[in-house]
Design a protein around this motif. Structure first.
Motif, PDB file in Angstrom:
ATOM      1  N   PHE A  48       0.856  -1.185   0.000  1.00 39.47           N
ATOM      2  CA  PHE A  48       0.000   0.000   0.000  1.00 39.47           C
ATOM      3  C   PHE A  48       0.893   1.237   0.000  1.00 39.47           C
ATOM      4  CE2 PHE A  48      -3.179   3.053   1.178  1.00 39.47           C
ATOM      5  CZ  PHE A  48      -4.349   2.530   0.686  1.00 39.47           C
ATOM      6  N   ASP A  49       1.410   1.570  -1.169  1.00 36.18           N
ATOM      7  CA  ASP A  49       2.333   2.695  -1.287  1.00 36.18           C
ATOM      8  C   ASP A  49       1.593   3.990  -1.608  1.00 36.18           C
ATOM      9  OD1 ASP A  49       1.605   2.429  -3.925  1.00 36.18           O
ATOM     10  OD2 ASP A  49       3.509   1.588  -4.573  1.00 36.18           O
ATOM     11  N   ARG A  50       2.332   5.002  -1.998  1.00 41.37           N
ATOM     12  CA  ARG A  50       1.752   6.318  -2.272  1.00 41.37           C
ATOM     13  C   ARG A  50       0.770   6.304  -3.443  1.00 41.37           C
ATOM     14  NH1 ARG A  50       6.433   9.938  -3.583  1.00 41.37           N
ATOM     15  NH2 ARG A  50       7.240   7.985  -4.355  1.00 41.37           N
ATOM     16  N   GLU A  51       0.924   5.357  -4.361  1.00 41.26           N
ATOM     17  CA  GLU A  51       0.063   5.320  -5.547  1.00 41.26           C
ATOM     18  C   GLU A  51      -1.285   4.635  -5.312  1.00 41.26           C
ATOM     19  OE1 GLU A  51       2.142   3.783  -8.920  1.00 41.26           O
ATOM     20  OE2 GLU A  51       3.925   4.958  -8.465  1.00 41.26           O
ATOM     21  N   MET A  52      -1.380   3.866  -4.253  1.00 45.03           N
ATOM     22  CA  MET A  52      -2.602   3.090  -4.013  1.00 45.03           C
ATOM     23  C   MET A  52      -3.852   3.972  -3.882  1.00 45.03           C
ATOM     24  SD  MET A  52      -3.568   0.002  -4.138  1.00 45.03           S
ATOM     25  CE  MET A  52      -2.092  -0.944  -3.937  1.00 45.03           C
ATOM     26  N   PRO A  53      -3.814   5.085  -3.155  1.00 47.46           N
ATOM     27  CA  PRO A  53      -5.014   5.932  -3.102  1.00 47.46           C
ATOM     28  C   PRO A  53      -5.434   6.454  -4.475  1.00 47.46           C
ATOM     29  CG  PRO A  53      -3.549   6.488  -1.297  1.00 47.46           C
ATOM     30  CD  PRO A  53      -2.798   5.542  -2.195  1.00 47.46           C
ATOM     31  N   THR A  54      -4.460   6.729  -5.336  1.00 52.20           N
ATOM     32  CA  THR A  54      -4.782   7.174  -6.693  1.00 52.20           C
ATOM     33  C   THR A  54      -5.437   6.048  -7.482  1.00 52.20           C
ATOM     34  OG1 THR A  54      -2.888   8.663  -6.628  1.00 52.20           O
ATOM     35  CG2 THR A  54      -3.832   8.191  -8.795  1.00 52.20           C
ATOM     36  N   LEU A  55      -4.953   4.840  -7.301  1.00 51.34           N
ATOM     37  CA  LEU A  55      -5.501   3.686  -8.023  1.00 51.34           C
ATOM     38  C   LEU A  55      -6.883   3.269  -7.521  1.00 51.34           C
ATOM     39  CD1 LEU A  55      -2.295   1.462  -8.214  1.00 51.34           C
ATOM     40  CD2 LEU A  55      -3.367   2.698 -10.102  1.00 51.34           C
ATOM     41  N   THR A  56      -7.093   3.367  -6.209  1.00 47.73           N
ATOM     42  CA  THR A  56      -8.331   2.850  -5.618  1.00 47.73           C
ATOM     43  C   THR A  56      -9.343   3.919  -5.237  1.00 47.73           C
ATOM     44  OG1 THR A  56      -7.438   2.924  -3.378  1.00 47.73           O
ATOM     45  CG2 THR A  56      -7.084   0.880  -4.638  1.00 47.73           C
ATOM     46  N   GLY A  57      -8.876   5.124  -5.010  1.00 49.82           N
ATOM     47  CA  GLY A  57      -9.769   6.188  -4.571  1.00 49.82           C
ATOM     48  C   GLY A  57      -9.903   6.274  -3.060  1.00 49.82           C
ATOM     49  N   PHE A  58      -9.197   5.407  -2.336  1.00 50.37           N
ATOM     50  CA  PHE A  58      -9.260   5.408  -0.871  1.00 50.37           C
ATOM     51  C   PHE A  58      -7.854   5.388  -0.304  1.00 50.37           C
ATOM     52  CE2 PHE A  58     -13.125   3.149  -2.211  1.00 50.37           C
ATOM     53  CZ  PHE A  58     -14.084   3.956  -1.629  1.00 50.37           C
ATOM     54  N   ASP A  59      -7.633   6.154   0.772  1.00 51.72           N
ATOM     55  CA  ASP A  59      -6.339   6.080   1.444  1.00 51.72           C
ATOM     56  C   ASP A  59      -6.402   4.989   2.514  1.00 51.72           C
ATOM     57  OD1 ASP A  59      -7.544   7.160   3.761  1.00 51.72           O
ATOM     58  OD2 ASP A  59      -6.886   9.192   3.289  1.00 51.72           O
ATOM     59  N   ALA A  60      -5.300   4.781   3.213  1.00 50.35           N
ATOM     60  CA  ALA A  60      -5.223   3.692   4.197  1.00 50.35           C
ATOM     61  C   ALA A  60      -6.257   3.851   5.314  1.00 50.35           C
ATOM     62  CB  ALA A  60      -3.814   3.615   4.779  1.00 50.35           C
ATOM     63  N   ASP A  61      -6.448   5.074   5.789  1.00 52.87           N
ATOM     64  CA  ASP A  61      -7.432   5.289   6.862  1.00 52.87           C
ATOM     65  C   ASP A  61      -8.852   4.981   6.392  1.00 52.87           C
ATOM     66  OD1 ASP A  61      -5.519   6.028   8.732  1.00 52.87           O
ATOM     67  OD2 ASP A  61      -5.657   8.171   8.213  1.00 52.87           O
ATOM     68  N   GLU A  62      -9.154   5.363   5.163  1.00 56.22           N
ATOM     69  CA  GLU A  62     -10.487   5.081   4.623  1.00 56.22           C
ATOM     70  C   GLU A  62     -10.698   3.579   4.437  1.00 56.22           C
ATOM     71  OE1 GLU A  62     -11.474   9.076   2.054  1.00 56.22           O
ATOM     72  OE2 GLU A  62      -9.940   7.710   1.285  1.00 56.22           O
ATOM     73  N   PHE A  63      -9.650   2.874   3.974  1.00 55.11           N
ATOM     74  CA  PHE A  63      -9.757   1.419   3.851  1.00 55.11           C
ATOM     75  C   PHE A  63      -9.931   0.772   5.222  1.00 55.11           C
ATOM     76  CE2 PHE A  63      -8.080   1.214  -0.588  1.00 55.11           C
ATOM     77  CZ  PHE A  63      -9.048   0.367  -1.085  1.00 55.11           C
ATOM     78  N   LYS A  64      -9.284   1.315   6.232  1.00 57.12           N
ATOM     79  CA  LYS A  64      -9.449   0.766   7.579  1.00 57.12           C
ATOM     80  C   LYS A  64     -10.898   0.920   8.031  1.00 57.12           C
ATOM     81  CE  LYS A  64      -7.656   0.725  12.199  1.00 57.12           C
ATOM     82  NZ  LYS A  64      -6.821   1.311  13.217  1.00 57.12           N
ATOM     83  N   GLN A  65     -11.503   2.075   7.751  1.00 59.02           N
ATOM     84  CA  GLN A  65     -12.908   2.289   8.102  1.00 59.02           C
ATOM     85  C   GLN A  65     -13.819   1.333   7.344  1.00 59.02           C
ATOM     86  OE1 GLN A  65     -13.567   6.440   7.310  1.00 59.02           O
ATOM     87  NE2 GLN A  65     -12.491   7.106   9.152  1.00 59.02           N
ATOM     88  N   ILE A  66     -13.501   1.068   6.092  1.00 59.98           N
ATOM     89  CA  ILE A  66     -14.283   0.112   5.299  1.00 59.98           C
ATOM     90  C   ILE A  66     -14.168  -1.276   5.914  1.00 59.98           C
ATOM     91  CG2 ILE A  66     -14.426  -1.069   3.066  1.00 59.98           C
ATOM     92  CD1 ILE A  66     -13.508   1.652   1.805  1.00 59.98           C
TER      93      ILE A  66
END
Length: 133
Positions: free
Chosen positions: A108-126
Protein backbone atom coordinates in the motif's frame (compact mmCIF):
# COMPACT_ATOMS: atom_id res chain seq x y z
CA UNK A 1 -75.61 23.29 18.43
CA UNK A 2 -74.77 23.44 14.77
CA UNK A 3 -72.90 20.56 13.16
CA UNK A 4 -70.17 21.24 10.67
CA UNK A 5 -71.14 20.74 7.09
CA UNK A 6 -69.52 17.58 5.63
CA UNK A 7 -66.86 18.07 2.99
CA UNK A 8 -67.41 16.24 -0.28
CA UNK A 9 -64.61 15.31 -2.62
CA UNK A 10 -64.82 13.83 -6.04
CA UNK A 11 -63.84 10.16 -6.25
CA UNK A 12 -61.13 11.03 -8.77
CA UNK A 13 -59.54 13.58 -6.41
CA UNK A 14 -59.52 11.11 -3.52
CA UNK A 15 -58.06 8.30 -5.62
CA UNK A 16 -55.40 10.56 -7.12
CA UNK A 17 -53.80 11.23 -3.72
CA UNK A 18 -54.68 8.05 -1.85
CA UNK A 19 -52.19 5.38 -0.77
CA UNK A 20 -54.39 2.87 -2.60
CA UNK A 21 -53.88 4.78 -5.84
CA UNK A 22 -50.13 4.86 -5.29
CA UNK A 23 -50.09 1.12 -4.62
CA UNK A 24 -52.16 0.43 -7.73
CA UNK A 25 -49.75 2.53 -9.76
CA UNK A 26 -46.76 0.69 -8.28
CA UNK A 27 -48.26 -2.70 -9.19
CA UNK A 28 -49.13 -1.56 -12.70
CA UNK A 29 -45.60 -0.22 -13.29
CA UNK A 30 -43.98 -3.36 -11.88
CA UNK A 31 -46.00 -5.54 -14.22
CA UNK A 32 -45.27 -3.30 -17.19
CA UNK A 33 -41.49 -3.03 -16.83
CA UNK A 34 -40.52 -6.27 -15.10
CA UNK A 35 -37.86 -6.55 -12.44
CA UNK A 36 -34.08 -6.25 -12.70
CA UNK A 37 -33.77 -8.42 -9.60
CA UNK A 38 -30.61 -10.48 -9.49
CA UNK A 39 -30.60 -11.87 -5.95
CA UNK A 40 -33.34 -14.48 -5.93
CA UNK A 41 -32.45 -15.73 -2.43
CA UNK A 42 -33.15 -12.30 -0.96
CA UNK A 43 -36.29 -11.89 -3.06
CA UNK A 44 -37.66 -15.26 -1.86
CA UNK A 45 -36.94 -14.42 1.79
CA UNK A 46 -38.77 -11.10 1.45
CA UNK A 47 -41.69 -12.77 -0.34
CA UNK A 48 -41.97 -15.32 2.47
CA UNK A 49 -42.10 -12.67 5.20
CA UNK A 50 -44.56 -10.56 3.20
CA UNK A 51 -46.77 -13.63 2.84
CA UNK A 52 -46.53 -14.29 6.58
CA UNK A 53 -47.45 -10.69 7.39
CA UNK A 54 -50.39 -10.84 5.01
CA UNK A 55 -51.68 -14.09 6.57
CA UNK A 56 -51.35 -12.51 10.03
CA UNK A 57 -53.39 -9.51 8.89
CA UNK A 58 -50.53 -7.04 9.34
CA UNK A 59 -50.62 -5.87 5.72
CA UNK A 60 -52.60 -6.39 2.54
CA UNK A 61 -50.88 -7.02 -0.77
CA UNK A 62 -53.04 -5.81 -3.64
CA UNK A 63 -50.68 -6.72 -6.47
CA UNK A 64 -51.42 -9.92 -8.40
CA UNK A 65 -48.23 -11.46 -7.00
CA UNK A 66 -46.21 -10.95 -3.83
CA UNK A 67 -43.12 -11.58 -5.97
CA UNK A 68 -43.51 -8.17 -7.65
CA UNK A 69 -43.40 -6.39 -4.30
CA UNK A 70 -40.61 -8.64 -2.96
CA UNK A 71 -38.42 -7.99 -6.01
CA UNK A 72 -38.78 -4.22 -5.64
CA UNK A 73 -37.98 -4.34 -1.91
CA UNK A 74 -34.99 -6.61 -2.59
CA UNK A 75 -33.67 -4.18 -5.22
CA UNK A 76 -33.81 -1.38 -2.65
CA UNK A 77 -32.11 -3.54 -0.01
CA UNK A 78 -29.31 -4.54 -2.39
CA UNK A 79 -28.52 -0.87 -2.91
CA UNK A 80 -27.35 -0.67 0.72
CA UNK A 81 -26.16 -4.17 1.67
CA UNK A 82 -23.65 -6.58 0.16
CA UNK A 83 -24.75 -9.39 -2.11
CA UNK A 84 -26.32 -12.25 -0.15
CA UNK A 85 -24.20 -14.79 -2.03
CA UNK A 86 -21.15 -13.65 -0.04
CA UNK A 87 -20.77 -15.84 3.03
CA UNK A 88 -19.74 -14.56 6.44
CA UNK A 89 -16.36 -16.25 5.99
CA UNK A 90 -15.84 -14.57 2.60
CA UNK A 91 -16.66 -11.13 4.00
CA UNK A 92 -14.34 -11.79 6.92
CA UNK A 93 -11.61 -12.80 4.45
CA UNK A 94 -12.02 -9.55 2.53
CA UNK A 95 -11.75 -7.67 5.84
CA UNK A 96 -8.51 -9.46 6.69
CA UNK A 97 -7.12 -8.83 3.21
CA UNK A 98 -7.84 -5.10 3.44
CA UNK A 99 -6.28 -4.81 6.89
CA UNK A 100 -3.18 -6.76 5.78
CA UNK A 101 -2.83 -4.66 2.62
CA UNK A 102 -2.89 -1.33 4.46
CA UNK A 103 -0.49 -2.66 7.10
CA UNK A 104 2.11 -3.63 4.47
CA UNK A 105 3.58 -0.30 3.32
CA UNK A 106 5.38 -2.02 0.42
CA UNK A 107 2.00 -3.04 -1.01
CA UNK A 108 0.00 0.00 0.00
CA UNK A 109 2.33 2.69 -1.29
CA UNK A 110 1.75 6.32 -2.27
CA UNK A 111 0.06 5.32 -5.55
CA UNK A 112 -2.60 3.09 -4.01
CA UNK A 113 -5.01 5.93 -3.10
CA UNK A 114 -4.78 7.17 -6.69
CA UNK A 115 -5.50 3.69 -8.02
CA UNK A 116 -8.33 2.85 -5.62
CA UNK A 117 -9.77 6.19 -4.57
CA UNK A 118 -9.26 5.41 -0.87
CA UNK A 119 -6.34 6.08 1.44
CA UNK A 120 -5.22 3.69 4.20
CA UNK A 121 -7.43 5.29 6.86
CA UNK A 122 -10.49 5.08 4.62
CA UNK A 123 -9.76 1.42 3.85
CA UNK A 124 -9.45 0.77 7.58
CA UNK A 125 -12.91 2.29 8.10
CA UNK A 126 -14.28 0.11 5.30
CA UNK A 127 -12.72 -3.00 6.83
CA UNK A 128 -14.20 -2.15 10.23
CA UNK A 129 -17.68 -2.35 8.66
CA UNK A 130 -17.09 -5.94 7.53
CA UNK A 131 -17.75 -8.85 9.90
CA UNK A 132 -15.06 -10.57 11.98
CA UNK A 133 -14.53 -14.31 11.56
Amino acid sequence: MRLAKPLWFSKAAVLEESPLRKLQSFCHNALKRGSGMEDQQLSRAIAMILGDLEREGELVITCPSIKLVADRVAEAVLAVVPNTSLSLNELSGVRSLILHAIWDKRFFDREMPTLTGFDADEFKQIAEKLPHA
